[in-house]
Design a protein around this motif. Structure first.
Motif, short mmCIF file in Angstrom:
data_model
loop_
_atom_site.label_atom_id
_atom_site.label_comp_id
_atom_site.label_asym_id
_atom_site.label_seq_id
_atom_site.Cartn_x
_atom_site.Cartn_y
_atom_site.Cartn_z
N VAL A 224 18.93 9.12 12.42
CA VAL A 224 18.37 7.88 12.98
C VAL A 224 17.79 7.03 11.83
N TYR A 225 17.07 7.70 10.91
CA TYR A 225 16.52 6.97 9.75
C TYR A 225 17.65 6.26 9.00
N GLY A 226 18.73 6.97 8.69
CA GLY A 226 19.85 6.37 7.95
C GLY A 226 20.47 5.22 8.72
N ALA B 89 -0.33 -6.03 2.69
CA ALA B 89 -0.42 -4.76 3.41
C ALA B 89 -0.16 -5.02 4.89
N ARG B 90 -0.15 -3.95 5.67
CA ARG B 90 0.18 -4.08 7.10
C ARG B 90 -0.76 -5.05 7.83
N GLN B 91 -2.06 -5.03 7.44
CA GLN B 91 -2.98 -5.94 8.16
C GLN B 91 -2.75 -7.41 7.81
N TRP C 247 15.22 10.07 -3.14
CA TRP C 247 14.35 11.18 -3.59
C TRP C 247 13.19 10.66 -4.45
N LEU C 248 12.44 9.72 -3.89
CA LEU C 248 11.34 9.09 -4.65
C LEU C 248 10.09 9.97 -4.75
N TYR C 249 9.44 9.87 -5.89
CA TYR C 249 8.10 10.45 -6.05
C TYR C 249 7.31 9.53 -6.97
N SER D 88 18.97 3.34 10.96
CA SER D 88 18.03 2.21 10.99
C SER D 88 17.99 1.51 9.62
N LYS D 89 18.12 2.26 8.54
CA LYS D 89 18.15 1.65 7.20
C LYS D 89 19.44 0.84 7.04
N LEU D 90 20.54 1.32 7.63
CA LEU D 90 21.79 0.55 7.56
C LEU D 90 21.65 -0.76 8.34
N ARG E 238 0.84 -1.22 0.00
CA ARG E 238 0.00 0.00 0.00
C ARG E 238 0.87 1.26 0.00
N GLY E 239 2.18 1.10 0.06
CA GLY E 239 3.07 2.26 0.09
C GLY E 239 3.27 2.82 -1.31
N MET E 240 3.98 3.94 -1.39
CA MET E 240 4.18 4.61 -2.69
C MET E 240 4.91 3.71 -3.68
N LEU E 241 6.01 3.10 -3.25
CA LEU E 241 6.74 2.21 -4.15
C LEU E 241 6.06 0.85 -4.27
N GLY E 242 5.55 0.35 -3.14
CA GLY E 242 4.91 -0.96 -3.14
C GLY E 242 3.80 -1.07 -4.18
N HIS F 223 15.53 -6.11 -0.85
CA HIS F 223 15.30 -5.10 0.17
C HIS F 223 15.63 -3.70 -0.37
N ILE F 224 14.69 -2.77 -0.18
CA ILE F 224 14.91 -1.41 -0.67
C ILE F 224 15.58 -0.56 0.42
N SER F 225 16.72 0.03 0.08
CA SER F 225 17.42 0.87 1.05
C SER F 225 17.62 2.28 0.50
N MET G 36 0.42 -8.64 7.26
CA MET G 36 1.67 -9.03 7.90
C MET G 36 2.34 -7.79 8.49
N ASP G 37 2.49 -7.81 9.83
CA ASP G 37 3.23 -6.72 10.49
C ASP G 37 4.69 -7.17 10.54
N ILE G 38 5.55 -6.41 9.89
CA ILE G 38 6.96 -6.83 9.77
C ILE G 38 7.65 -6.94 11.13
N THR G 39 7.11 -6.25 12.14
CA THR G 39 7.76 -6.29 13.46
C THR G 39 7.35 -7.53 14.26
N PHE H 104 9.63 2.67 7.89
CA PHE H 104 9.21 3.88 8.60
C PHE H 104 9.97 5.00 7.89
N THR H 105 9.28 5.74 7.00
CA THR H 105 9.96 6.64 6.07
C THR H 105 9.93 8.11 6.47
N ASP H 106 9.34 8.41 7.63
CA ASP H 106 9.31 9.80 8.09
C ASP H 106 10.69 10.13 8.70
N1 LIG Z 1 10.44 7.97 -0.28
C1 LIG Z 1 11.71 8.22 -0.55
O1 LIG Z 1 12.09 9.32 -0.97
C2 LIG Z 1 12.74 7.13 -0.36
C3 LIG Z 1 14.09 7.42 -0.61
C4 LIG Z 1 15.04 6.40 -0.45
C5 LIG Z 1 14.64 5.13 -0.08
N2 LIG Z 1 13.32 4.88 0.17
C6 LIG Z 1 12.93 3.52 0.57
O2 LIG Z 1 12.02 3.02 -0.39
C7 LIG Z 1 11.10 2.11 0.26
C8 LIG Z 1 9.67 2.48 -0.08
O3 LIG Z 1 9.43 3.81 0.37
P1 LIG Z 1 8.04 4.56 0.14
O4 LIG Z 1 8.34 5.99 0.00
O5 LIG Z 1 7.23 3.82 -0.88
O6 LIG Z 1 7.38 4.33 1.59
P2 LIG Z 1 5.88 4.60 2.09
O7 LIG Z 1 5.04 5.17 1.02
O8 LIG Z 1 6.01 5.34 3.38
O9 LIG Z 1 5.35 3.13 2.38
C9 LIG Z 1 5.85 2.37 3.42
C10 LIG Z 1 4.87 1.26 3.71
O10 LIG Z 1 5.36 0.51 4.83
C11 LIG Z 1 4.23 0.10 5.58
N3 LIG Z 1 4.60 -0.22 6.96
C12 LIG Z 1 5.14 0.61 7.89
N4 LIG Z 1 5.33 -0.05 9.05
C13 LIG Z 1 4.89 -1.33 8.84
C14 LIG Z 1 4.83 -2.50 9.64
N5 LIG Z 1 5.23 -2.49 10.93
N6 LIG Z 1 4.36 -3.64 9.08
C15 LIG Z 1 3.92 -3.65 7.81
N7 LIG Z 1 3.94 -2.58 7.00
C16 LIG Z 1 4.42 -1.43 7.52
C17 LIG Z 1 3.27 1.28 5.51
O11 LIG Z 1 2.00 0.79 5.81
P3 LIG Z 1 0.77 1.77 6.14
O12 LIG Z 1 0.34 2.28 4.78
O13 LIG Z 1 -0.22 0.87 6.78
O14 LIG Z 1 1.31 2.82 7.05
C18 LIG Z 1 3.46 1.74 4.07
O15 LIG Z 1 2.52 1.12 3.23
C19 LIG Z 1 11.46 2.16 1.75
O16 LIG Z 1 12.34 1.11 2.06
C20 LIG Z 1 12.21 3.48 1.89
O17 LIG Z 1 13.10 3.47 2.98
C21 LIG Z 1 12.35 5.84 0.03
#
Ligand SMILES: NC(=O)c1ccc[n+]([C@@H]2O[C@H](COP(=O)([O-])OP(=O)(O)OC[C@H]3O[C@@H](n4cnc5c(N)ncnc54)[C@H](OP(=O)(O)O)[C@@H]3O)[C@@H](O)[C@H]2O)c1
Length: 281
Positions: free
Chosen positions: A120-122, A27-29, A145-147, A124-126, A8-12, A94-96, A31-34, A57-59
């Protein structure tokens, strides 16, 4: 079958569309990755050949004040996936992120360059990258820098702010490569199709500052806002960002024959696609 975790995420969502009939989304419901047991149960039941992890966790600023949660999702969660995928003989993709680098090299980063995350984000991604390697059949894809159509992103923020304001300041001392999720998803597919392993960089070619990116968005859309440069120090966000985190994609080009289009061409296509998408709503 390819399992897309975080569908359900932007890239997913983009990945699910581009991998097409061969992929199934979680989606999260589902499978919760944690939750280690839940990850194990889902993978043992579905027995995919490939698991793509688009969960995070992309914030970036939010991670600074939620360190424990950032590591639980971006670090420990990946360990759960790596252990369970290895157990069923599945590949883990795995996307990093470019934020594993400190940005002081001054030249595009190679896959084997030393890492030194600033935030902290960097960090945790490492941790996620290190944990992904528990599965010997891993493919780590760093991007930046995804969009895209399916999530909050810089392009949409700029277009919204242009409606609300007459003037805007955007940082000009961070350099990277804006990357369209469609192009990244095509790169992920190419790397999977060639059964690539190890670490790769995948971003649109060329580079710019956030200020240049904003200027290009406004120029493409014919928006006459007054745009001025500002420094990262002045913006003063909670998380420090690398100043120059351009990623060298030569390894992907060599191993797949694929080079992603220039960021400006990709931006043009995205702006056209979003009009079609909005028109269909
Ligand atoms: N966006 C960027 O600019 C950027 C840049 C470099 C790398 N990346 C990497 O690219 C990848 C995809 O990023 P994105 O921007 O598409 O991210 P995103 O839109 O924030 O999507 C992340 C997804 O992870 C899900 N999620 C979060 N915690 C979870 C949990 N505990 N269990 C299951 N699902 C969970 C969220 O579910 P909910 O929808 O339910 O919250 C959301 O659907 C990530 O690995 C990110 O680190 C992104």
């Amino acid at each position: 079958m390819i399992l897309v975790a975080g569908s359900r995420g932007m890239l997913g969502r983009e990945l699910l569309g581009i991998l097409d009939g061969s992929a199934r989304g979680l989606a999260r419901q589902d499978m919760d990755i944690t939750d280690r047991e839940s990850v194990q149960r889902v993978l043992l039941t579905l027995k995919p050949a490939v698991v793509v992890n688009a969960i995070a966790f992309t914030d970036v600023d939010g991670c600074e004040s939620n360190r424990e949660l950032a590591f639980r999702i971006n670090g420990d969660g990946v360990r759960n996936l790596a252990e369970s995928s290895a157990r069923i003989g599945a590949k883990l993709v795995h996307i990093s992120s470019d934020y594993v680098f400190d940005g002081i090299k001054g030249k595009p980063y190679l896959e084997e360059d030393p890492v030194n995350p600033l935030s902290v984000y960097g960090k945790s991604k490492l941790a996620g990258e290190e944990n992904a390697r528990i599965n010997p059949d891993h493919l780590i894809i760093r991007t930046q820098w995804l969009y895209g159509l399916h999530g909050k992103n810089f392009v949409e923020t700029m277009l919204r702010l242009a409606k609300e304001r007459k003037e805007l300041s955007v940082v000009d001392d961070q350099i990277g490569s804006p990357t369209w999720t469609v192009d990244l998803a095509l790169a992920v597919k190419a790397l999977i199709d060639r059964d690539c392993r190890g670490t790769y960089h995948a971003v649109n070619s060329g580079s710019c500052s956030w200020h240049d990116f904003a200027a290009a968005i406004f120029a493409e859309e014919g928006i006459g806002i007054q745009l001025s440069p500002m420094t990262s120090a002045k913006l003063d966000r909670p998380a420090p960002r690398p100043l120059f985190s351009v990623l060298d994609c030569g390894k992907m080009a060599k191993d797949t024959g694929m080079q992603l289009e220039n960021w400006r061409d990709a931006l043009r296509k995205y702006l056209k696609a979003r009009k079609g998408d909005h028109g269909n709503r």
